[in-house]
Design a protein around this motif. Structure first.
Motif, PDB file in Angstrom:
ATOM      1  N   GLY A   1      -0.027  -8.245  -3.622  1.00 28.78           N
ATOM      2  CA  GLY A   1       1.014  -7.237  -3.455  1.00 28.78           C
ATOM      3  C   GLY A   1       1.443  -6.630  -4.773  1.00 28.78           C
ATOM      4  N   GLN A   2       1.575  -7.465  -5.782  1.00 30.10           N
ATOM      5  CA  GLN A   2       1.928  -6.960  -7.101  1.00 30.10           C
ATOM      6  C   GLN A   2       0.821  -6.063  -7.656  1.00 30.10           C
ATOM      7  N   MET A   3      -0.425  -6.460  -7.447  1.00 25.84           N
ATOM      8  CA  MET A   3      -1.552  -5.653  -7.915  1.00 25.84           C
ATOM      9  C   MET A   3      -1.553  -4.285  -7.245  1.00 25.84           C
ATOM     10  N   LEU A   4      -1.387  -4.272  -5.908  1.00 27.08           N
ATOM     11  CA  LEU A   4      -1.375  -3.000  -5.186  1.00 27.08           C
ATOM     12  C   LEU A   4      -0.199  -2.138  -5.621  1.00 27.08           C
ATOM     13  N   SER A   5       0.951  -2.744  -5.838  1.00 24.50           N
ATOM     14  CA  SER A   5       2.110  -1.990  -6.305  1.00 24.50           C
ATOM     15  C   SER A   5       1.851  -1.400  -7.683  1.00 24.50           C
ATOM     16  N   ASP A   6       1.208  -2.168  -8.561  1.00 25.38           N
ATOM     17  CA  ASP A   6       0.874  -1.665  -9.897  1.00 25.38           C
ATOM     18  C   ASP A   6      -0.081  -0.484  -9.824  1.00 25.38           C
ATOM     19  N   TYR A   7      -0.945  -0.480  -8.808  1.00 27.33           N
ATOM     20  CA  TYR A   7      -1.875   0.637  -8.618  1.00 27.33           C
ATOM     21  C   TYR A   7      -1.222   1.840  -7.948  1.00 27.33           C
ATOM     22  N   GLY A   8       0.045   1.709  -7.574  1.00 27.45           N
ATOM     23  CA  GLY A   8       0.759   2.818  -6.948  1.00 27.45           C
ATOM     24  C   GLY A   8       0.775   2.796  -5.432  1.00 27.45           C
ATOM     25  N   PHE A   9       0.471   1.617  -4.826  1.00 26.29           N
ATOM     26  CA  PHE A   9       0.350   1.536  -3.373  1.00 26.29           C
ATOM     27  C   PHE A   9       1.459   0.701  -2.737  1.00 26.29           C
ATOM     28  N   TYR A  10       2.638   0.661  -3.350  1.00 26.75           N
ATOM     29  CA  TYR A  10       3.727  -0.126  -2.782  1.00 26.75           C
ATOM     30  C   TYR A  10       4.080   0.346  -1.377  1.00 26.75           C
ATOM     31  N   GLU A  11       3.971   1.653  -1.125  1.00 27.52           N
ATOM     32  CA  GLU A  11       4.311   2.195   0.192  1.00 27.52           C
ATOM     33  C   GLU A  11       3.478   1.532   1.290  1.00 27.52           C
ATOM     34  N   ASP A  12       2.207   1.264   1.000  1.00 30.98           N
ATOM     35  CA  ASP A  12       1.356   0.593   1.980  1.00 30.98           C
ATOM     36  C   ASP A  12       1.752  -0.866   2.145  1.00 30.98           C
ATOM     37  N   VAL A  13       2.141  -1.514   1.055  1.00 32.37           N
ATOM     38  CA  VAL A  13       2.608  -2.897   1.139  1.00 32.37           C
ATOM     39  C   VAL A  13       3.821  -2.977   2.069  1.00 32.37           C
ATOM     40  N   ALA A  14       4.749  -2.061   1.904  1.00 33.06           N
ATOM     41  CA  ALA A  14       5.938  -2.040   2.759  1.00 33.06           C
ATOM     42  C   ALA A  14       5.573  -1.729   4.210  1.00 33.06           C
ATOM     43  N   TYR A  15       4.645  -0.803   4.412  1.00 30.54           N
ATOM     44  CA  TYR A  15       4.244  -0.420   5.763  1.00 30.54           C
ATOM     45  C   TYR A  15       3.666  -1.603   6.532  1.00 30.54           C
ATOM     46  N   VAL A  16       2.757  -2.354   5.912  1.00 34.72           N
ATOM     47  CA  VAL A  16       2.086  -3.444   6.634  1.00 34.72           C
ATOM     48  C   VAL A  16       2.966  -4.678   6.748  1.00 34.72           C
ATOM     49  N   SER A  17       4.162  -4.650   6.151  1.00 28.29           N
ATOM     50  CA  SER A  17       5.093  -5.774   6.302  1.00 28.29           C
ATOM     51  C   SER A  17       5.880  -5.688   7.606  1.00 28.29           C
ATOM     52  N   GLN A  18       5.711  -4.594   8.359  1.00 30.18           N
ATOM     53  CA  GLN A  18       6.421  -4.444   9.637  1.00 30.18           C
ATOM     54  C   GLN A  18       5.805  -5.372  10.687  1.00 30.18           C
ATOM     55  N   ARG A  19       6.646  -6.105  11.390  1.00 30.76           N
ATOM     56  CA  ARG A  19       6.180  -7.122  12.324  1.00 30.76           C
ATOM     57  C   ARG A  19       6.144  -6.603  13.754  1.00 30.76           C
ATOM     58  N   GLY A  20       5.014  -6.795  14.410  1.00 35.33           N
ATOM     59  CA  GLY A  20       4.918  -6.591  15.835  1.00 35.33           C
ATOM     60  C   GLY A  20       5.087  -5.163  16.312  1.00 35.33           C
ATOM     61  N   ILE A  21       4.728  -4.178  15.500  1.00 33.22           N
ATOM     62  CA  ILE A  21       4.936  -2.785  15.910  1.00 33.22           C
ATOM     63  C   ILE A  21       3.729  -2.201  16.641  1.00 33.22           C
ATOM     64  N   MET A  22       2.617  -2.934  16.701  1.00 32.00           N
ATOM     65  CA  MET A  22       1.404  -2.420  17.337  1.00 32.00           C
ATOM     66  C   MET A  22       0.923  -3.374  18.416  1.00 32.00           C
ATOM     67  N   ASP A  23       0.475  -2.803  19.523  1.00 29.65           N
ATOM     68  CA  ASP A  23      -0.025  -3.586  20.651  1.00 29.65           C
ATOM     69  C   ASP A  23      -1.537  -3.810  20.600  1.00 29.65           C
ATOM     70  N   VAL A  24      -2.187  -3.369  19.552  1.00 26.39           N
ATOM     71  CA  VAL A  24      -3.641  -3.473  19.489  1.00 26.39           C
ATOM     72  C   VAL A  24      -4.077  -4.925  19.285  1.00 26.39           C
ATOM     73  N   VAL A  25      -5.168  -5.290  19.969  1.00 26.90           N
ATOM     74  CA  VAL A  25      -5.763  -6.624  19.840  1.00 26.90           C
ATOM     75  C   VAL A  25      -7.235  -6.432  19.447  1.00 26.90           C
ATOM     76  N   PRO A  26      -7.549  -6.430  18.165  1.00 24.75           N
ATOM     77  CA  PRO A  26      -8.929  -6.214  17.734  1.00 24.75           C
ATOM     78  C   PRO A  26      -9.751  -7.488  17.884  1.00 24.75           C
ATOM     79  N   ARG A  27     -10.992  -7.318  18.387  1.00 27.33           N
ATOM     80  CA  ARG A  27     -11.876  -8.475  18.533  1.00 27.33           C
ATOM     81  C   ARG A  27     -13.294  -8.101  18.110  1.00 27.33           C
ATOM     82  N   LEU A  28     -13.937  -9.014  17.417  1.00 31.84           N
ATOM     83  CA  LEU A  28     -15.314  -8.836  16.972  1.00 31.84           C
ATOM     84  C   LEU A  28     -16.255  -9.114  18.136  1.00 31.84           C
ATOM     85  N   ASN A  29     -17.160  -8.175  18.428  1.00 32.77           N
ATOM     86  CA  ASN A  29     -18.113  -8.415  19.519  1.00 32.77           C
ATOM     87  C   ASN A  29     -19.421  -8.991  18.977  1.00 32.77           C
ATOM     88  N   GLU A  30     -20.352  -9.243  19.870  1.00 28.52           N
ATOM     89  CA  GLU A  30     -21.607  -9.885  19.468  1.00 28.52           C
ATOM     90  C   GLU A  30     -22.451  -9.004  18.567  1.00 28.52           C
TER      91      GLU A  30
END
Length: 261
Positions: free
Chosen positions: A207-236
């Motif tokens: 997180g510190q590395m990404l913030s140093d690169y100027g991407f703190y906004e993305d760090v904050a965005y992905v810290s949101q809990r439970g806002i998406m209903d998507v269930v990704p699964r790897l297929n064969e």
């Protein structure tokens, strides 16, 4: 149901991951968060690859069938030349209807290493609740292995926190669960810090590395809990898709809320 946790992808062994196990992979900063965000924004599928060289080979292969393919990738937090930086703030507006070939330093490697499991899901803070509910609804008396990707053979606090959130959500949906000490410790870490998601992610090494690169906004965005209903699964075939049973609209998968950057 038994729940176990691996601290980093380098711990994956046949005894941990095989056809008797359900794997849930976490790379909160950022691969599994990016996967959830892309699918919620209407991406057709995500193909996780081990490195940029494999990504180019895969794109050449797919171009015979479709041109709706994007290369997204990073190495040590920086975009790979010729690739889109795999950040939600950059990808979300570009992925609708597209296939994303994703190459990251840790997360996509962890997903590929987990492939021998009976099923492989990817989760983050964004969709950890949805993945937990899906597993509770569709699996019984299974062994669930939460896999923290880590970073180059090092433990990552943000993956541990994300796994703890998922475990918290999973056991809330169940009558009975047996947790190993590693899984219980992640659950307790999350529950003791559950109101500090942004702080936990921002203070982590990645997180510190990404913030140093100027991407703190993305760090904050992905810290949101439970806002998406998507269930990704790897297929064969090695492709991450929406798990059967998710809700679609004409514009793509449904999100609980629209939290745009």
């Amino acid at each position: 149901m038994k729940i176990h946790l691996l601290w980093k992808k380098e711990e994956i062994e046949e005894r941990h991951i095989n056809e008797d196990k359900i794997a849930v992979v976490f790379d909160v900063l950022l691969a599994t968060s990016t996967i959830a965000s892309c699918l919620a924004s209407g991406a057709r599928q995500i193909i996780p690859v081990l490195n940029p060289e494999e990504a180019f080979r895969m794109k050449d292969k797919l171009n015979s069938a479709t041109e709706d393919t994007l290369l997204a990738g990073e190495t040590d937090g920086l975009p790979v030349e010729g690739f889109i930086n795999p950040l939600p703030s950059i990808l979300n507006s570009q992925v609708a209807g597209k296939t994303i070939i994703l190459s990251t330093t840790n997360g996509t490697v962890a997903i590929r290493k987990a492939a021998p499991a009976k099923k492989v899901y990817t989760a983050s803070l964004l969709n950890g609740e949805a993945v937990g509910k899906r597993i509770a609804d569709t699996h019984d008396n299974e062994t669930i292995v939460a896999i923290c990707s880590g970073s180059r053979n090092n433990f990552c606090m943000e993956d541990y926190y994300g796994a703890g959130y998922f475990i918290h959500c999973l056991i809330r949906e169940m009558d009975d669960a047996e947790l190993t000490d590693s899984a219980r410790s992640a659950q307790l870490f999350y529950e003791n810090m559950k109101e500090e998601a942004v702080s936990v992610l921002a203070q982590s090494s990645v997180g510190q590395m990404l913030s140093d690169y100027g991407f703190y906004e993305d760090v904050a965005y992905v810290s949101q809990r439970g806002i998406m209903d998507v269930v990704p699964r790897l297929n064969e075939a090695g492709t991450v898709l929406m798990d059967e049973g998710d809700t679609f609209s004409e514009h793509g998968p449904a999100e609980k809320q629209r939290h745009h950057l």
